[in-house]
Design a protein around this motif. Structure first.
Motif, mmCIF file in Angstrom:
data_model
loop_
_atom_site.group_PDB
_atom_site.id
_atom_site.type_symbol
_atom_site.label_atom_id
_atom_site.label_comp_id
_atom_site.label_asym_id
_atom_site.label_seq_id
_atom_site.Cartn_x
_atom_site.Cartn_y
_atom_site.Cartn_z
ATOM 1 N N GLU A 193 0.851 -1.195 0.000
ATOM 2 C CA GLU A 193 0.000 0.000 0.000
ATOM 3 C C GLU A 193 0.886 1.243 0.000
ATOM 4 O O GLU A 193 1.728 1.423 0.888
ATOM 5 N N VAL A 229 -1.196 -4.692 3.658
ATOM 6 C CA VAL A 229 -2.552 -4.461 4.188
ATOM 7 C C VAL A 229 -2.740 -3.105 4.853
ATOM 8 O O VAL A 229 -3.851 -2.780 5.260
ATOM 9 N N LYS A 230 -1.695 -2.340 4.991
ATOM 10 C CA LYS A 230 -1.932 -1.012 5.565
ATOM 11 C C LYS A 230 -0.839 -0.023 5.174
ATOM 12 O O LYS A 230 0.263 -0.411 4.777
ATOM 13 N N HIS A 259 -4.546 6.319 -2.104
ATOM 14 C CA HIS A 259 -3.687 5.194 -1.739
ATOM 15 C C HIS A 259 -4.110 3.963 -2.526
ATOM 16 O O HIS A 259 -5.189 3.933 -3.123
ATOM 17 N N HIS A 261 -4.937 -0.063 -3.103
ATOM 18 C CA HIS A 261 -5.416 -1.323 -2.519
ATOM 19 C C HIS A 261 -4.864 -2.463 -3.382
ATOM 20 O O HIS A 261 -5.372 -2.710 -4.477
ATOM 21 N N TRP A 266 -3.866 -9.362 -1.761
ATOM 22 C CA TRP A 266 -4.751 -9.851 -0.691
ATOM 23 C C TRP A 266 -5.369 -11.195 -1.112
ATOM 24 O O TRP A 266 -5.429 -12.135 -0.322
ATOM 25 N N HIS A 281 -15.784 -7.958 -2.928
ATOM 26 C CA HIS A 281 -16.218 -6.589 -2.630
ATOM 27 C C HIS A 281 -15.036 -5.646 -2.413
ATOM 28 O O HIS A 281 -15.199 -4.434 -2.400
ATOM 29 N N LEU A 282 -13.858 -6.233 -2.250
ATOM 30 C CA LEU A 282 -12.674 -5.389 -2.065
ATOM 31 C C LEU A 282 -12.105 -4.892 -3.391
ATOM 32 O O LEU A 282 -11.260 -4.006 -3.413
ATOM 33 N N PHE A 286 -14.155 -0.001 -2.505
ATOM 34 C CA PHE A 286 -14.043 -0.423 -1.109
ATOM 35 C C PHE A 286 -13.222 0.595 -0.336
ATOM 36 O O PHE A 286 -12.119 0.955 -0.743
ATOM 37 N N SER A 288 -12.173 1.206 3.666
ATOM 38 C CA SER A 288 -12.256 0.575 4.989
ATOM 39 C C SER A 288 -12.502 1.607 6.081
ATOM 40 O O SER A 288 -12.374 2.820 5.871
ATOM 41 N N ALA A 289 -12.808 1.110 7.263
ATOM 42 C CA ALA A 289 -12.988 1.993 8.426
ATOM 43 C C ALA A 289 -11.691 2.746 8.716
ATOM 44 O O ALA A 289 -11.712 3.916 9.119
ATOM 45 N N ASP A 290 -10.551 2.082 8.494
ATOM 46 C CA ASP A 290 -9.265 2.764 8.692
ATOM 47 C C ASP A 290 -9.085 3.882 7.668
ATOM 48 O O ASP A 290 -8.571 4.962 7.984
ATOM 49 N N ASP A 291 -9.490 3.601 6.417
ATOM 50 C CA ASP A 291 -9.388 4.631 5.379
ATOM 51 C C ASP A 291 -10.220 5.860 5.764
ATOM 52 O O ASP A 291 -9.800 7.011 5.572
ATOM 53 N N ALA A 293 -10.966 6.735 8.757
ATOM 54 C CA ALA A 293 -10.348 7.393 9.915
ATOM 55 C C ALA A 293 -9.284 8.397 9.473
ATOM 56 O O ALA A 293 -9.101 9.444 10.103
ATOM 57 N N VAL A 294 -8.578 8.068 8.381
ATOM 58 C CA VAL A 294 -7.580 9.019 7.866
ATOM 59 C C VAL A 294 -8.275 10.287 7.385
ATOM 60 O O VAL A 294 -7.825 11.412 7.659
ATOM 61 N N ALA B 52 -9.935 3.607 13.961
ATOM 62 C CA ALA B 52 -11.167 2.862 13.683
ATOM 63 C C ALA B 52 -11.375 1.707 14.653
ATOM 64 O O ALA B 52 -12.510 1.323 14.931
ATOM 65 N N ILE B 92 -1.286 7.748 11.560
ATOM 66 C CA ILE B 92 -2.548 7.050 11.356
ATOM 67 C C ILE B 92 -2.466 6.102 10.177
ATOM 68 O O ILE B 92 -1.774 6.374 9.188
ATOM 69 N N ASP B 93 -3.185 4.974 10.287
ATOM 70 C CA ASP B 93 -3.144 3.935 9.267
ATOM 71 C C ASP B 93 -4.344 4.010 8.343
ATOM 72 O O ASP B 93 -5.490 4.048 8.803
ATOM 73 N N ALA B 94 -4.056 3.998 7.035
ATOM 74 C CA ALA B 94 -5.087 3.619 6.079
ATOM 75 C C ALA B 94 -4.910 2.118 5.911
ATOM 76 O O ALA B 94 -3.797 1.617 6.017
ATOM 77 N N GLY B 95 -5.981 1.406 5.689
ATOM 78 C CA GLY B 95 -5.758 -0.019 5.592
ATOM 79 C C GLY B 95 -6.934 -0.815 5.116
ATOM 80 O O GLY B 95 -8.021 -0.305 4.914
ATOM 81 N N GLN B 96 -6.652 -2.067 4.975
ATOM 82 C CA GLN B 96 -7.653 -3.007 4.473
ATOM 83 C C GLN B 96 -8.646 -3.331 5.577
ATOM 84 O O GLN B 96 -8.327 -3.297 6.761
ATOM 85 N N GLY B 97 -9.854 -3.636 5.179
ATOM 86 C CA GLY B 97 -10.842 -4.112 6.132
ATOM 87 C C GLY B 97 -10.586 -5.574 6.395
ATOM 88 O O GLY B 97 -9.631 -5.931 7.065
ATOM 89 N N CYS B 99 -11.042 -9.622 4.418
ATOM 90 C CA CYS B 99 -11.560 -10.453 3.322
ATOM 91 C C CYS B 99 -12.713 -11.303 3.814
ATOM 92 O O CYS B 99 -12.722 -11.715 4.955
#
Lengths: 344, 99
Positions: A193, A229-230, A259, A261, A266, A281-282, A286, A288-291, A293-294, B52, B92-97, B99
């Motif tokens: 990533e 993954v991050k 960024h 994916h 994966w 679905h990815l 897609f 994510s909750a982390d995305d 949060a940024v 998150a 802070i992390d951007a990241g994957q949820g 699978c």
């Protein structure tokens, strides 16, 4: 800019048979809905670009049951010398919190694993809170929206639509070279990533009552920690991007981030079949909750957007865009400008 | 604009990463640490304290005058001057949820 809460919201969780399992004070992040309300009315010329007004969160009473039951909530902004503006939001904005409460109730054996539950939102007048003695005395001195005047029609004539364009969304125009650079960055670090900061300009078309964004460039994110993954943006990342923006000195502002994916990596790790990968679905749209949060921490304004480069095994690299749509981060369409960015 | 060691409070200006949220602080206590200042300002600026997953986010305060990130343990009276501008920058992390 500060939100006030004349009412206190709570969730009533009910089991399959409508039995009341408990009431919990509602916790949610109101800021994206507040930002969306403010920006929506600024776009329409109903709210001053520099003025925030005083915003409050109010209940929308349920039509049949009435008070204290809510069908949603309203964010109202009162501005001096002008009529108030408001946006209404549905009860579904509480769904994630209801899910979290339900999980706790499962743990407490109030709810069975897999049992269907429903939730209602209620609101009661809040008690006036005594202001805490001491503490920092702060004043919001945020700048007004950094808009310049331009013709939306002129941009629309030059832009090629990509994805589903919703007429209610703020138009976003991305120069092709920004996407090309994001693609090159992704391909150069296949399986990892990577990302960057999107910069550009906010334009206002007074005749069209619209504000729109032009993404003029991307600044590759430095000092990041990327894995498959991050992607960790560090304080040094933001400092370097800010320095690059200042060096460019073209009147641009940060408007979001992009960024990659690395979906094919994966899927390879999960040993997914080609068919499964195509339907994953990815693979597209897609976020994510982390995305999210940024976005919340670094780009909280409602005009901010994010671009994801989807690197799959079964198709060329594609791009998805996300933005604040009625207080929630949603996939959205955009326009691509083929010409070279002038940066002027 | 001298060092504020002899005063109890100094004014500062603090912004977020985007530069679009800017707050002036009238009375930053010189005896407090930068970490305490950042902690209180996150609430005032309505910036998220957690990621998150609920884990605490780390923000560093960047001092524009010196072009450096301050340590959370530095005292305001030692490191800052009246009118200094700080930017709160998260790790802070951007990241994957999943699978």
């Amino acid at each position: 800019m500060t939100l006030t809460f004349p009412y206190r919201f709570a969730l009533v969780i009910c089991g399959e048979e409508g039995n009341n399992l408990g009431t919990v004070v509602a916790k949610r992040d109101w800021e994206p809905a507040h930002e969306w309300t403010r920006f929506f009315h600024q776009r329409k010329g109903e709210l001053a670009l520099g003025g925030d007004g005083s915003a409050s969160v109010l209940p929308l009473w349920e039509h049949t049951l009435g008070e204290p039951y809510c069908r949603g909530y309203r964010i109202q902004i009162v501005q001096p010398g002008r009529r108030p503006v408001a946006s209404d939001f549905p009860i579904t904005h509480f769904r994630d919190f209801a899910g979290a409460v339900a999980s706790v109730f499962v743990g407490q054996k109030k709810l069975r694993e897999g049992e269907t539950y429903t939730y209602m939102v209620v609101a009661h007048p809040a008690q006036a809170e005594a202001s805490a003695a001491g503490g920092l005395s702060v004043t919001n001195v945020s700048p007004g929206l950094p808009v310049q005047d331009a013709s939306l029609d002129d941009f629309l004539r030059r832009g090629q639509p990509s994805g589903v364009i919703d007429a209610d969304d703020m138009p976003v125009f991305v120069h092709r070279q920004v996407l090309d650079e994001a693609a090159a960055l992704t391909r150069a670090h296949e399986g990892i990533e990577v990302g960057g900061i999107l910069i550009g300009k906010l334009w206002r078309d007074v005749d069209a009552n619209e504000i729109f964004v032009e993404i003029t460039a991307q600044i590759a994110a430095e000092y990041t920690l990327g894995t498959n993954v991050k992607l960790t943006f560090t304080a040094q990342t933001w400092a370097a991007a800010d320095a690059a923006l200042r060096l460019r000195n073209k009147g641009e502002v940060p408007v979001g981030y992009h960024h990659a994916h690395p979906v094919k990596t994966w899927c390879k790790g999960k040993e997914c079949t080609p068919e499964k990968q195509k339907n994953c679905h990815l693979a597209k749209d897609f976020f994510s909750a982390d995305d999210e949060a940024v976005m919340r921490a670094a780009f909280p304004r409602a005009y901010s957007i994010a671009i994801v480069a989807n690197d799959t095994a079964f198709a060329d690299l594609t791009f998805s865009m996300f933005g604040n749509q009625e207080g929630l981060t949603q996939p959205r369409g955009f326009y691509v400008l083929e010409e070279k960015t002038s940066g002027a | 604009m001298g060092k504020a060691e002899t005063t109890l409070e100094i004014p500062l200006e603090i912004s977020d990463v985007s530069g679009q949220k800017v707050f002036s602080v009238a009375n930053a206590p010189t005896g407090n640490t930068v970490g305490e200042l950042v902690h209180e300002m996150l609430g005032k600026m309505n910036l998220p304290r957690n990621d998150a997953s609920g884990a605490p986010l780390t923000y560093q305060a960047r001092l524009e005058r010196e072009g450096r990130h301050l340590h959370a343990s530095e005292r305001i009276g030692d490191a800052l001057e009246r009118g200094d501008k700080l930017t709160l920058q998260p790790n802070i992390d951007a990241g994957q949820g999943c699978c």
